[in-house]
Scaffold this active site. Sequence first.
Site, PDB file in Angstrom:
ATOM      1  N   ARG A  71      -2.794 -12.722 -38.922  1.00  5.89           N
ATOM      2  CA  ARG A  71      -1.597 -13.274 -39.587  1.00  5.89           C
ATOM      3  C   ARG A  71      -1.418 -12.484 -40.877  1.00  5.89           C
ATOM      4  O   ARG A  71      -1.851 -12.907 -41.950  1.00  5.89           O
ATOM      5  CB  ARG A  71      -1.770 -14.761 -39.875  1.00  5.89           C
ATOM      6  CG  ARG A  71      -1.638 -15.629 -38.655  1.00  5.89           C
ATOM      7  CD  ARG A  71      -1.669 -17.083 -39.050  1.00  5.89           C
ATOM      8  NE  ARG A  71      -1.231 -17.916 -37.933  1.00  5.89           N
ATOM      9  CZ  ARG A  71      -0.823 -19.169 -38.069  1.00  5.89           C
ATOM     10  NH1 ARG A  71      -0.793 -19.733 -39.260  1.00  5.89           N
ATOM     11  NH2 ARG A  71      -0.455 -19.861 -37.015  1.00  5.89           N
ATOM     12  N   ILE A  72      -0.806 -11.309 -40.754  1.00  7.16           N
ATOM     13  CA  ILE A  72      -0.738 -10.367 -41.878  1.00  7.16           C
ATOM     14  C   ILE A  72      -0.105 -10.973 -43.119  1.00  7.16           C
ATOM     15  O   ILE A  72       0.900 -11.661 -43.038  1.00  7.16           O
ATOM     16  CB  ILE A  72       0.009  -9.062 -41.493  1.00  7.16           C
ATOM     17  CG1 ILE A  72       1.374  -9.371 -40.895  1.00  7.16           C
ATOM     18  CG2 ILE A  72      -0.829  -8.202 -40.572  1.00  7.16           C
ATOM     19  CD1 ILE A  72       2.232  -8.150 -40.699  1.00  7.16           C
ATOM     20  N   GLY A  73      -0.741 -10.690 -44.244  1.00  2.00           N
ATOM     21  CA  GLY A  73      -0.231 -11.139 -45.531  1.00  2.00           C
ATOM     22  C   GLY A  73      -0.429 -12.618 -45.809  1.00  2.00           C
ATOM     23  O   GLY A  73      -0.043 -13.104 -46.866  1.00  2.00           O
ATOM     24  N   CYS A  74      -1.035 -13.335 -44.875  1.00  2.00           N
ATOM     25  CA  CYS A  74      -1.120 -14.793 -45.020  1.00  2.00           C
ATOM     26  C   CYS A  74      -2.498 -15.303 -45.435  1.00  2.00           C
ATOM     27  O   CYS A  74      -2.664 -16.484 -45.695  1.00  2.00           O
ATOM     28  CB  CYS A  74      -0.707 -15.464 -43.719  1.00  2.00           C
ATOM     29  SG  CYS A  74       1.003 -15.106 -43.294  1.00  2.00           S
ATOM     30  N   GLY A  75      -3.471 -14.431 -45.467  1.00  4.13           N
ATOM     31  CA  GLY A  75      -4.797 -14.865 -45.897  1.00  4.13           C
ATOM     32  C   GLY A  75      -4.858 -14.885 -47.410  1.00  4.13           C
ATOM     33  O   GLY A  75      -4.175 -15.673 -48.073  1.00  4.13           O
ATOM     34  N   ASP A 102      -3.542 -12.871 -49.414  1.00  4.44           N
ATOM     35  CA  ASP A 102      -2.259 -12.516 -50.025  1.00  4.44           C
ATOM     36  C   ASP A 102      -1.308 -13.699 -50.197  1.00  4.44           C
ATOM     37  O   ASP A 102      -0.359 -13.638 -50.968  1.00  4.44           O
ATOM     38  CB  ASP A 102      -1.565 -11.412 -49.222  1.00  4.44           C
ATOM     39  CG  ASP A 102      -2.174 -10.046 -49.504  1.00  4.44           C
ATOM     40  OD1 ASP A 102      -2.881  -9.903 -50.519  1.00  4.44           O
ATOM     41  OD2 ASP A 102      -1.924  -9.126 -48.709  1.00  4.44           O
ATOM     42  N   LYS A 160       1.186  -3.780 -51.552  1.00  6.30           N
ATOM     43  CA  LYS A 160       1.086  -4.046 -52.996  1.00  6.30           C
ATOM     44  C   LYS A 160       0.386  -2.878 -53.665  1.00  6.30           C
ATOM     45  O   LYS A 160      -0.268  -2.084 -53.000  1.00  6.30           O
ATOM     46  CB  LYS A 160       0.332  -5.358 -53.253  1.00  6.30           C
ATOM     47  CG  LYS A 160      -1.046  -5.403 -52.588  1.00  6.30           C
ATOM     48  CD  LYS A 160      -1.646  -6.795 -52.614  1.00  6.30           C
ATOM     49  CE  LYS A 160      -3.025  -6.774 -51.980  1.00  6.30           C
ATOM     50  NZ  LYS A 160      -3.675  -8.081 -51.992  1.00  6.30           N
ATOM     51  N   LEU A 165      -9.517 -10.606 -33.322  1.00  6.29           N
ATOM     52  CA  LEU A 165      -8.660  -9.421 -33.361  1.00  6.29           C
ATOM     53  C   LEU A 165      -9.396  -8.174 -32.895  1.00  6.29           C
ATOM     54  O   LEU A 165      -8.853  -7.336 -32.187  1.00  6.29           O
ATOM     55  CB  LEU A 165      -8.162  -9.218 -34.800  1.00  6.29           C
ATOM     56  CG  LEU A 165      -7.380  -7.941 -35.092  1.00  6.29           C
ATOM     57  CD1 LEU A 165      -6.054  -7.957 -34.362  1.00  6.29           C
ATOM     58  CD2 LEU A 165      -7.151  -7.791 -36.587  1.00  6.29           C
TER      59      LEU A 165
END
Length: 149
Positions: A112-116, A118, A77, A12
């Site tokens: 991959r936002i929010g997928c690690g 989180d 969050k 990234l």
Amino acid sequence: MTNCVREIEGDLFAAPKDHSMAHCVAADLKMGAGIAVRFKQLYGKVEELRAQNIGVGGVAVLADDGSQRFIYYLITKKTYNLKPTYDDLSRSLEAMKTHMASNGVQKLAIPRIGCGIDGLEWGKVKEILNKVFGADGSFEIVVYNFVPK
């Protein structure tokens, strides 16, 4: 609705400078784990982000010095130890889209936002991205799937 999300393999942080960047953080802006640590190391200015006083469902923004791009901090969050909801992620993405549209930003590079850490499901997140950004077809979202060598 057009599919505006394109996935590629790579780092990234090697994204072209004409792409703004985004990732998810908590409102407490701790950024002590995951990819957020790298953002904090590279871009710093945590006090500037805190001063924006953005709540869950919003987006804090830094201008990347010396380039035309922005670094977006999606507030998904309340504190670092909680998990985001798809609804809060959607609201943050809408807030970011508003900023992008009013600042002429069309290209965005994201993990991959929010997928690690989180734990959100990539399939659902990708659907939300296409729903938020695909409607008018003027945005290009490039998702970097990091594959360590």
